[in-house]
Design a protein around this motif. Structure first.
Motif, PDB file in Angstrom:
ATOM      1  N   GLY A 122      -2.578   1.272  17.092  1.00 14.14           N
ATOM      2  CA  GLY A 122      -2.006   1.120  15.762  1.00 14.14           C
ATOM      3  C   GLY A 122      -2.758   1.912  14.714  1.00 14.14           C
ATOM      4  O   GLY A 122      -2.150   2.572  13.849  1.00 14.14           O
ATOM      5  N   VAL A 123      -4.081   1.874  14.765  1.00 11.11           N
ATOM      6  CA  VAL A 123      -4.886   2.632  13.805  1.00 11.11           C
ATOM      7  C   VAL A 123      -4.632   4.123  13.956  1.00 11.11           C
ATOM      8  O   VAL A 123      -4.471   4.849  12.960  1.00 11.11           O
ATOM      9  CB  VAL A 123      -6.379   2.299  13.975  1.00 11.11           C
ATOM     10  N   SER A 124      -4.567   4.601  15.199  1.00 13.95           N
ATOM     11  CA  SER A 124      -4.290   6.024  15.434  1.00 13.95           C
ATOM     12  C   SER A 124      -2.934   6.431  14.881  1.00 13.95           C
ATOM     13  O   SER A 124      -2.779   7.513  14.295  1.00 13.95           O
ATOM     14  CB  SER A 124      -4.348   6.333  16.937  1.00 13.95           C
ATOM     15  N   ALA A 125      -1.934   5.566  15.042  1.00 14.87           N
ATOM     16  CA  ALA A 125      -0.602   5.867  14.511  1.00 14.87           C
ATOM     17  C   ALA A 125      -0.610   5.903  12.991  1.00 14.87           C
ATOM     18  O   ALA A 125       0.037   6.759  12.369  1.00 14.87           O
ATOM     19  CB  ALA A 125       0.393   4.816  15.008  1.00 14.87           C
ATOM     20  N   LEU A 126      -1.349   4.986  12.374  1.00 20.92           N
ATOM     21  CA  LEU A 126      -1.402   4.943  10.908  1.00 20.92           C
ATOM     22  C   LEU A 126      -2.208   6.102  10.331  1.00 20.92           C
ATOM     23  O   LEU A 126      -1.997   6.505   9.183  1.00 20.92           O
ATOM     24  CB  LEU A 126      -1.985   3.604  10.450  1.00 20.92           C
ATOM     25  N   PHE A 137       0.360  -3.534   3.557  1.00 16.77           N
ATOM     26  CA  PHE A 137       0.193  -3.882   4.965  1.00 16.77           C
ATOM     27  C   PHE A 137      -0.747  -2.912   5.677  1.00 16.77           C
ATOM     28  O   PHE A 137      -1.477  -3.309   6.600  1.00 16.77           O
ATOM     29  CB  PHE A 137       1.548  -3.934   5.668  1.00 16.77           C
ATOM     30  N   VAL A 138      -0.749  -1.652   5.270  1.00 18.32           N
ATOM     31  CA  VAL A 138      -1.709  -0.713   5.854  1.00 18.32           C
ATOM     32  C   VAL A 138      -3.131  -1.155   5.525  1.00 18.32           C
ATOM     33  O   VAL A 138      -4.020  -1.141   6.392  1.00 18.32           O
ATOM     34  CB  VAL A 138      -1.442   0.715   5.363  1.00 18.32           C
ATOM     35  N   ALA A 139      -3.361  -1.559   4.281  1.00 21.09           N
ATOM     36  CA  ALA A 139      -4.691  -2.038   3.887  1.00 21.09           C
ATOM     37  C   ALA A 139      -5.076  -3.291   4.664  1.00 21.09           C
ATOM     38  O   ALA A 139      -6.232  -3.451   5.084  1.00 21.09           O
ATOM     39  CB  ALA A 139      -4.719  -2.313   2.388  1.00 21.09           C
ATOM     40  N   LEU A 140      -4.116  -4.199   4.872  1.00 17.08           N
ATOM     41  CA  LEU A 140      -4.381  -5.403   5.646  1.00 17.08           C
ATOM     42  C   LEU A 140      -4.729  -5.045   7.090  1.00 17.08           C
ATOM     43  O   LEU A 140      -5.688  -5.576   7.668  1.00 17.08           O
ATOM     44  CB  LEU A 140      -3.156  -6.318   5.611  1.00 17.08           C
ATOM     45  N   ALA A 141      -3.959  -4.134   7.688  1.00 12.58           N
ATOM     46  CA  ALA A 141      -4.218  -3.716   9.064  1.00 12.58           C
ATOM     47  C   ALA A 141      -5.592  -3.075   9.190  1.00 12.58           C
ATOM     48  O   ALA A 141      -6.334  -3.343  10.150  1.00 12.58           O
ATOM     49  CB  ALA A 141      -3.133  -2.743   9.527  1.00 12.58           C
ATOM     50  N   ALA A 142      -5.949  -2.226   8.240  1.00  9.12           N
ATOM     51  CA  ALA A 142      -7.251  -1.564   8.279  1.00  9.12           C
ATOM     52  C   ALA A 142      -8.385  -2.576   8.178  1.00  9.12           C
ATOM     53  O   ALA A 142      -9.394  -2.476   8.889  1.00  9.12           O
ATOM     54  CB  ALA A 142      -7.345  -0.544   7.153  1.00  9.12           C
ATOM     55  N   SER A 143      -8.231  -3.554   7.301  1.00 10.54           N
ATOM     56  CA  SER A 143      -9.259  -4.582   7.133  1.00 10.54           C
ATOM     57  C   SER A 143      -9.457  -5.366   8.418  1.00 10.54           C
ATOM     58  O   SER A 143     -10.595  -5.656   8.824  1.00 10.54           O
ATOM     59  CB  SER A 143      -8.867  -5.529   5.994  1.00 10.54           C
ATOM     60  N   ALA A 145      -6.531   3.964   2.694  1.00 13.13           N
ATOM     61  CA  ALA A 145      -5.639   2.972   2.089  1.00 13.13           C
ATOM     62  C   ALA A 145      -6.136   2.559   0.709  1.00 13.13           C
ATOM     63  O   ALA A 145      -5.351   2.471  -0.252  1.00 13.13           O
ATOM     64  CB  ALA A 145      -5.528   1.751   3.005  1.00 13.13           C
ATOM     65  N   VAL A 146      -7.427   2.328   0.593  1.00 13.10           N
ATOM     66  CA  VAL A 146      -8.001   1.937  -0.693  1.00 13.10           C
ATOM     67  C   VAL A 146      -7.809   3.045  -1.717  1.00 13.10           C
ATOM     68  O   VAL A 146      -7.448   2.792  -2.881  1.00 13.10           O
ATOM     69  CB  VAL A 146      -9.496   1.584  -0.535  1.00 13.10           C
ATOM     70  N   ALA A 147      -8.022   4.296  -1.301  1.00 10.02           N
ATOM     71  CA  ALA A 147      -7.890   5.422  -2.235  1.00 10.02           C
ATOM     72  C   ALA A 147      -6.477   5.524  -2.787  1.00 10.02           C
ATOM     73  O   ALA A 147      -6.275   5.762  -3.990  1.00 10.02           O
ATOM     74  CB  ALA A 147      -8.291   6.716  -1.532  1.00 10.02           C
ATOM     75  N   VAL A 148      -5.478   5.333  -1.933  1.00  7.22           N
ATOM     76  CA  VAL A 148      -4.081   5.423  -2.383  1.00  7.22           C
ATOM     77  C   VAL A 148      -3.740   4.269  -3.326  1.00  7.22           C
ATOM     78  O   VAL A 148      -3.077   4.469  -4.359  1.00  7.22           O
ATOM     79  CB  VAL A 148      -3.130   5.439  -1.168  1.00  7.22           C
ATOM     80  N   ILE A 149      -4.185   3.071  -2.988  1.00  4.58           N
ATOM     81  CA  ILE A 149      -3.917   1.923  -3.860  1.00  4.58           C
ATOM     82  C   ILE A 149      -4.574   2.136  -5.222  1.00  4.58           C
ATOM     83  O   ILE A 149      -3.952   1.910  -6.263  1.00  4.58           O
ATOM     84  CB  ILE A 149      -4.407   0.623  -3.201  1.00  4.58           C
TER      85      ILE A 149
END
Length: 422
Positions: A88-92, A124-130, A147-151
């Motif tokens: 999942g991380v690789s896909a994101l 959800f990307v930020a949640l997945a990364a965390s 994810a943090v940078a985009v938010i």
């Protein structure tokens, strides 16, 4: 503790080891079904029997939710899940990410023609990364940083104390809309980010969102959550009146979100206290109000048990099908309120919701849960086809087993940590 405590005769399922075993067993069933959603570019939607339909493609929402869920499973010690988190991380970081402009598409390589960037997906990307970071995935820190940078750069509005909704691919053409749903999942993500980064600003931002959407609007609307706003945060009561069953922006109020918000408000209160903040007294008051309003107006309102999907502004049912995620959130929130207050009435609701889920939603023939029931509680597919979602149901079986803080994956890590015997 506040409220009437649960008496010894009645007991509590939350204190019963066999109930925890039942939850864990159901969680294993859900995970086994969901593993089939893996595709080359992430995770895709499964049909009602657990198969990938022809032409199935990876979606950011499903990939992020699956990554988060499999990360929870991995930290619980369930074999075979770490490689799914890594996938999942690789896909994101790969096909689901816009390498040119940053941020994430809705579908791998924007194959659906939708190149817009939505706050809902990025939360959800930020949640997945965390969660992946907690699971020990090496590249999770890179995903988290992106994810943090985009938010920070595009979605968080310091002036509004909330998330902007969406943009065009190149971050122009901002949508003239503000949504409670995206900000609700932003709140969830911010709680996880606070734990993952150690930065308490995420808690402060979550409180700003809750103060605006819940304490500022829902509390003045009989605790029915107002979902749709213009850019100035003025309510849009007729939004999608011609498309009332929209899966993400339905007309009227959504009782399932009242439950979900109530639970997040309690998590926020606990997280603030854990971080040394003085949590406002109104957080508990608002959580109770949200739960009570949803139970009063959505349960068994049309002569059949279950919670309807939406209500109008007079609290009358509009879209009557029962959705699995609504009931998952209701059960999880009843558990949270029972932990926070000890009041027996939440035990009653907790059992009622799980009894209904067990009897109506759990599909013991084909696996997972039916995602939708019609008004007669017969499996249907008018709003959601197939069984694409693991996130809501898996969280529902995990949340009763941990405290209200830290965030869920971090709490499961703490639960699984056993002191070494010297």
């Amino acid at each position: 503790m506040t409220g009437d405590s649960t008496n010894a005769y009645f007991g509590s399922w939350l204190n019963a080891p066999t109930h925890h075993l039942w939850l864990q067993t159901e969680g294993l069933r859900l995970l086994a079904f969901a593993k089939a959603s893996k595709v080359e570019q992430g995770f895709a939607n499964l049909d009602a029997r657990g198969y990938l339909p022809a032409g199935a493609v990876a979606e950011t929402m499903n990939t992020a939710r699956m990554t988060h869920s499999f990360a929870m499973a991995h930290v619980q010690g369930i074999p075979g899940c770490l490689e799914l988190v890594e996938h999942g991380v690789s896909a994101l970081l790969g096909p689901l990410r816009d390498a040119k402009y940053g941020g994430w598409y809705a579908v791998a390589e924007h194959r659906d023609g939708n190149t817009g960037k939505a706050a809902y997906l990025h939360a959800f990307v930020a949640l997945a990364a965390s969660s992946a970071l907690r699971a020990g995935v090496a590249s999770a820190d890179e995903l988290l940083a992106k994810a943090v940078a985009v938010i920070e750069e595009h979605f968080w509005s310091e002036e509004e104390g909330a998330l902007r909704e969406s943009f065009a691919r190149d971050w122009t053409e901002e949508e003239a809309y503000r949504g409670a749903n995206s900000n609700m999942h932003g709140t969830e993500a911010f709680l996880a980010l606070a734990d993952a980064t150690g930065d308490s600003r995420w808690l402060e931002r979550a409180l700003e969102i809750v103060e605006r959407v819940i304490h500022g609007h829902a509390a003045n609307n009989d605790f029915a959550v107002i979902e749709h706003f213009d850019r100035n945060w003025q309510p849009l009561p007729d939004y999608n009146v011609d498309n009332p069953a929209d899966g993400f922006r339905p007309y009227g109020t959504t009782p399932g979100h009242a439950y979900e918000w109530a639970r997040l408000v309690l998590h926020l209160e606990a997280a603030l206290q854990r971080a040394g903040y003085a949590a406002p007294d109104w957080l508990l008051h608002d959580a109770v109000g949200l739960f009570d309003s949803a139970c009063r107006y959505a349960w068994n309102v049309d002569g059949a048990p279950g919670l309807v999907y939406t209500l109008d502004w007079q609290n009358k049912p509009v879209v009557r099908p029962r959705l699995h995620w609504v009931h998952a959130e209701a059960a999880a929130t009843a558990a949270a309120l029972l932990k926070r207050t000890g009041a027996q009435r939440y035990e009653v609701w907790y059992r009622r919701f799980w009894d209904f889920i067990d009897r109506r939603f759990i599909d013991r023939e084909h696996g997972s849960w039916h995602h939708e029931l019609d008004a007669n509680n017969v499996p249907a597919a008018t709003i959601w086809a197939g069984k694409p979602d693991l996130y809501h149901a898996y969280q529902a079986v995990c949340l009763p087993q941990v405290g209200l803080a830290p965030s869920l994956t971090a709490a499961l890590v703490e639960l699984s940590t056993v002191p070494s015997v010297m």
